[in-house]
Structures are given as C-alpha cells and as structure tokens.
Design a protein around this motif. Sequence first.
Motif, PDB file in Angstrom:
ATOM      1  N   THR A 249      38.241  43.113  56.203  1.00 36.70           N
ATOM      2  CA  THR A 249      37.419  44.277  55.880  1.00 36.70           C
ATOM      3  C   THR A 249      36.201  44.326  56.792  1.00 36.70           C
ATOM      4  O   THR A 249      35.835  43.348  57.454  1.00 36.70           O
ATOM      5  N   TRP A 250      35.555  45.498  56.825  1.00 37.07           N
ATOM      6  CA  TRP A 250      34.321  45.629  57.596  1.00 37.07           C
ATOM      7  C   TRP A 250      33.302  44.567  57.181  1.00 37.07           C
ATOM      8  O   TRP A 250      32.583  44.009  58.015  1.00 37.07           O
ATOM      9  N   TRP A 251      33.251  44.285  55.886  1.00 36.72           N
ATOM     10  CA  TRP A 251      32.214  43.381  55.369  1.00 36.72           C
ATOM     11  C   TRP A 251      32.556  41.933  55.700  1.00 36.72           C
ATOM     12  O   TRP A 251      31.647  41.139  55.991  1.00 36.72           O
ATOM     13  N   GLU A 252      33.844  41.582  55.671  1.00 31.66           N
ATOM     14  CA  GLU A 252      34.243  40.253  56.152  1.00 31.66           C
ATOM     15  C   GLU A 252      33.865  40.080  57.612  1.00 31.66           C
ATOM     16  O   GLU A 252      33.343  39.027  58.019  1.00 31.66           O
ATOM     17  N   GLU A 290      18.653  34.915  58.014  1.00 27.17           N
ATOM     18  CA  GLU A 290      18.377  36.038  57.119  1.00 27.17           C
ATOM     19  C   GLU A 290      19.366  37.181  57.345  1.00 27.17           C
ATOM     20  O   GLU A 290      19.772  37.849  56.394  1.00 27.17           O
ATOM     21  N   HIS A 291      19.794  37.386  58.587  1.00 25.32           N
ATOM     22  CA  HIS A 291      20.812  38.401  58.838  1.00 25.32           C
ATOM     23  C   HIS A 291      22.107  38.044  58.104  1.00 25.32           C
ATOM     24  O   HIS A 291      22.790  38.932  57.563  1.00 25.32           O
ATOM     25  N   LEU A 292      22.435  36.762  58.092  1.00 27.76           N
ATOM     26  CA  LEU A 292      23.636  36.315  57.388  1.00 27.76           C
ATOM     27  C   LEU A 292      23.519  36.587  55.894  1.00 27.76           C
ATOM     28  O   LEU A 292      24.469  37.081  55.266  1.00 27.76           O
ATOM     29  N   HIS A 293      22.374  36.293  55.310  1.00 28.10           N
ATOM     30  CA  HIS A 293      22.210  36.536  53.867  1.00 28.10           C
ATOM     31  C   HIS A 293      22.298  38.026  53.551  1.00 28.10           C
ATOM     32  O   HIS A 293      22.867  38.408  52.517  1.00 28.10           O
ATOM     33  N   THR A 294      21.758  38.862  54.420  1.00 24.54           N
ATOM     34  CA  THR A 294      21.870  40.309  54.218  1.00 24.54           C
ATOM     35  C   THR A 294      23.331  40.747  54.261  1.00 24.54           C
ATOM     36  O   THR A 294      23.790  41.543  53.423  1.00 24.54           O
ATOM     37  N   ALA A 295      24.074  40.237  55.238  1.00 21.56           N
ATOM     38  CA  ALA A 295      25.500  40.572  55.362  1.00 21.56           C
ATOM     39  C   ALA A 295      26.278  40.081  54.137  1.00 21.56           C
ATOM     40  O   ALA A 295      27.184  40.770  53.642  1.00 21.56           O
ATOM     41  N   CYS A 296      25.945  38.902  53.653  1.00 19.62           N
ATOM     42  CA  CYS A 296      26.624  38.367  52.469  1.00 19.62           C
ATOM     43  C   CYS A 296      26.381  39.239  51.245  1.00 19.62           C
ATOM     44  O   CYS A 296      27.291  39.476  50.432  1.00 19.62           O
ATOM     45  N   ASP A 297      25.154  39.737  51.103  1.00 20.36           N
ATOM     46  CA  ASP A 297      24.852  40.626  49.981  1.00 20.36           C
ATOM     47  C   ASP A 297      25.675  41.918  50.075  1.00 20.36           C
ATOM     48  O   ASP A 297      26.183  42.418  49.059  1.00 20.36           O
ATOM     49  N   LEU A 298      25.827  42.449  51.297  1.00 21.41           N
ATOM     50  CA  LEU A 298      26.635  43.657  51.476  1.00 21.41           C
ATOM     51  C   LEU A 298      28.099  43.386  51.140  1.00 21.41           C
ATOM     52  O   LEU A 298      28.767  44.227  50.524  1.00 21.41           O
ATOM     53  N   MET A 299      28.602  42.228  51.500  1.00 23.33           N
ATOM     54  CA  MET A 299      29.989  41.891  51.188  1.00 23.33           C
ATOM     55  C   MET A 299      30.196  41.766  49.680  1.00 23.33           C
ATOM     56  O   MET A 299      31.192  42.243  49.132  1.00 23.33           O
ATOM     57  N   ARG A 300      29.243  41.142  49.007  1.00 27.23           N
ATOM     58  CA  ARG A 300      29.360  41.015  47.549  1.00 27.23           C
ATOM     59  C   ARG A 300      29.340  42.400  46.892  1.00 27.23           C
ATOM     60  O   ARG A 300      30.083  42.664  45.937  1.00 27.23           O
ATOM     61  N   THR A 301      28.506  43.295  47.406  1.00 28.23           N
ATOM     62  CA  THR A 301      28.366  44.629  46.807  1.00 28.23           C
ATOM     63  C   THR A 301      29.594  45.492  47.058  1.00 28.23           C
ATOM     64  O   THR A 301      30.119  46.136  46.133  1.00 28.23           O
ATOM     65  N   PHE A 302      30.090  45.509  48.308  1.00 28.21           N
ATOM     66  CA  PHE A 302      31.128  46.472  48.673  1.00 28.21           C
ATOM     67  C   PHE A 302      32.536  45.894  48.680  1.00 28.21           C
ATOM     68  O   PHE A 302      33.509  46.642  48.572  1.00 28.21           O
ATOM     69  N   ASP A 303      32.672  44.577  48.794  1.00 22.74           N
ATOM     70  CA  ASP A 303      33.992  43.947  48.694  1.00 22.74           C
ATOM     71  C   ASP A 303      34.213  43.304  47.332  1.00 22.74           C
ATOM     72  O   ASP A 303      35.342  42.980  46.974  1.00 22.74           O
ATOM     73  N   GLY A 304      33.106  43.086  46.583  1.00 16.20           N
ATOM     74  CA  GLY A 304      33.225  42.429  45.294  1.00 16.20           C
ATOM     75  C   GLY A 304      33.710  40.990  45.404  1.00 16.20           C
ATOM     76  O   GLY A 304      34.343  40.470  44.486  1.00 16.20           O
ATOM     77  N   ARG A 305      33.415  40.339  46.531  1.00 11.00           N
ATOM     78  CA  ARG A 305      33.880  38.976  46.779  1.00 11.00           C
ATOM     79  C   ARG A 305      32.717  38.132  47.268  1.00 11.00           C
ATOM     80  O   ARG A 305      31.744  38.634  47.830  1.00 11.00           O
ATOM     81  N   ASP A 306      32.857  36.822  47.096  1.00  8.62           N
ATOM     82  CA  ASP A 306      31.840  35.903  47.560  1.00  8.62           C
ATOM     83  C   ASP A 306      32.175  35.466  48.977  1.00  8.62           C
ATOM     84  O   ASP A 306      33.313  35.063  49.247  1.00  8.62           O
ATOM     85  N   PRO A 307      31.233  35.519  49.903  1.00  7.97           N
ATOM     86  CA  PRO A 307      31.511  35.116  51.290  1.00  7.97           C
ATOM     87  C   PRO A 307      32.006  33.681  51.426  1.00  7.97           C
ATOM     88  O   PRO A 307      32.683  33.354  52.413  1.00  7.97           O
TER      89      PRO A 307
END
Length: 399
Positions: A249-252, A290-307
């Motif tokens: 996915t985009w978020w992955e 911090e960029h990684l943590h931001t990306a992880c939050d987006l993945m949790r929100t839009f993929d519903g999965r934990d990085p």
Amino acid sequence: MTFNPLEQRGIPLDRQLRNWRELDVEPLDPDHCDPYTRCRVITMNGIEVEAILFSHHLSRNTVDPDVKRQLARTRYIEAQQQKVVNWLLPGTSSVLETTIAYEQVAVDLTAWVARMEPDPYLKQAYQFGVLEDFDHLYRYANLYEMIEHRKAESIVDDLTEVMPGRPTKYHHRDPVDNVRDPYDKARVDPLSRLHALTIMSAEQQTMNFYMNTGPTYMEPIARQLYQEIGLIEEEHVTHYESLVDPGETWWEQLVNHEYNECYLYHSFMEQESDPKVKAIWELHLNMELEHLHTACDLMRTFDGRDPQEILAPQLPNVLTFEPNKAYLRELLDTQIDLTTLGAGYVREAHERFEQMQAGIHGGEEPPSERVMAQHQEMFGREYRLETEGEHPDSRLREK
C-alpha cells in the motif's frame, strides 16, 4: 549496538526548519576527501530525491487535504536535507569526475548489497546489474583520460578496480526482458525491502543525472556515451523497481521509505571519517526518526495496521562502503555472459535480444566501443586499474 528507530524520538518536526546559513554547508575537498565519503553523499542524495518524488506521487493520489498538508510539511524538510547532502559535492569537480564517483557508488553499493542479500532471486538481480555498472565505470574512465587527461584512480583511489565488465553494447535488451519478478511482501525478509529500495533509488538518481548532464558536453563522443549509458540506466531502474511488490500500500511504502532513511543515515554516521559530514548524518538521522513516526501514524490511520508488522524489530547491520574486489572478480569469472529472458537469466543470445541489438546499433559500433577505439588511437593503450592482477576472463585481458 542494536538500534530500533521505532523506539527513538528525534527532533520535533516544527523545529527542523533550517535557515540559509545552516543550509550553506562546506563542500568536500575533491583532492583530499575519502572516496567513500563522496560515495555516501551521492547515495544519500539519491535516497532523498526518491523520498521527495515518492511523497509528491502519494500527494497526487490522495484526496484528503490534511494528508496533503502533512506530506508537504515533511517533504519540505526532506528537500532541505537533499540540498544539504547534494551541496556537499564540490563545484570544482567536473561532471565527468562526478560521473565516475556515481559509478563507484553503483559498483560498491550494489556489490555489498548482493553479498548481504538473503533472497537468492534478489541476490541474482544485484549480481547481474553490478557487472554492467562495473563496465560503465571502465568506459567513463577512458573518456575521462581522453577529455581531461587525468586518471580515474585520482577519484576511486585503489578501492575499486577499473577494467571491463559485461560489455556495455550487450546491455541493450528488449524492454520486456528488463522486468523481474517482485518479492512477496507477506514473506520477504525486512532487509530485502531496504536493499531493493536503496538500489532502486541510487540507480534512479544516476539515470536522472545522466539525462540532465549528458548534453552539457561539447565533445561528440562524450554526448554519445552519456546517451547510450543513460538509456541503460533506464533499463536498470526498470530492473530494480520491478523487484518491489506492487501490492504494498501507499502507507507501507511511505513507512519503508522513512525507515530506510533512518537505516542509511545511521549506517553512514557509524562509519563516516569526516567529522563535519558525520555531524550532518547524525542531524538528519534525528530528523528522520520523527518523519518515520509521522509515517507510522498515517499507516495506522489509513491502513489500520501496525508498522511493526512489516518492519524489522531493529536496524540491520550497517550498510558499508568497502572494497569488493574479490567478489566482483568472482562474478566476472562466472556471470559475464548472462543476459535476461523474461524474468530469468540465460547465456544464449535469444531472438528478442538479437532483434534489439540490431535495432539499437543499426549495424554500427555503439559509443561505448568507439570511445575505446578513440582512446586507443590517442594513447596506444586502454586505461585500466587492475590492482589484483590480470582480468579473470582471458577474453577481456588487455592485448
């Protein structure tokens, strides 16, 4: 020491903006810098360019204005990082000198990744590609002596040999034979994800560099050689990008990009010999956390999965720039005759390969062969840097 970027916090995003004075970094001294410092700079420029382009593509494919704004905030900082990294390259170096450094990156980065890659199919893809970049280094080194009357050893030192690889004229393949099979995201080793993204990004930046700098030369043979090798770099980007599972996915992918930046900045910080450059790697690592943590939050929100489902629990062993002479000589001895057929590799010149060769060369020798003929006329010899003895393939030993 183990390092898990998911457990580390860096500089808050709202404190990462730098002013012009901070961005105006002192460039490397081309006559005294560690060649592998220059290689690390070129690598991280390619990584940052890929991060910026990927963020733009993601932004163009999302309708959520809040996501677009978040991506824009992070992307602007990535753009500042790219400027700092790329501006470390000295303006006193010619385009051709920088080109030779780009090819040293391609050789020693890809060789190291091939050595460390756990997946046999992916390993073969890197082994195949590195023998072509190895030959590009050799062709550009001969052009360098012709045009600038200097030797490539002043750039690569004795860290990387300069001699024929798989001859460049045989790199031109039917486009369908440049597409490889992707890894399976459900079963792939996390290290393989990082390798694939790293090599794809580095080759993409090399392609971009040649596309833009090739026509800046006046000498016809230089313009022609950049055109030929620039086309091959497009093949290489196709080759490497097709290794990535398109089902991610985009978020992955966003998380993978940010995690890979943490991995590489950490790796280069650990081995950097130049204190000023090391400080930049450390600063950028603390931004990327911090960029990684931001990306992880987006993945949790839009993929519903934990990085953590897709990432390694800790960073792998550091990616290292080091000589790969024995490994490359082994590949030269065993794989120089390979070409591609479909998603696999063969030794015979099959019909599609021969048709492509006839179409692209049009019955003439390509620039990569003509540059060698012209060099021979000027100097009565080839330029080579064979520190470990004669070429392992008897057919390619200097006459």
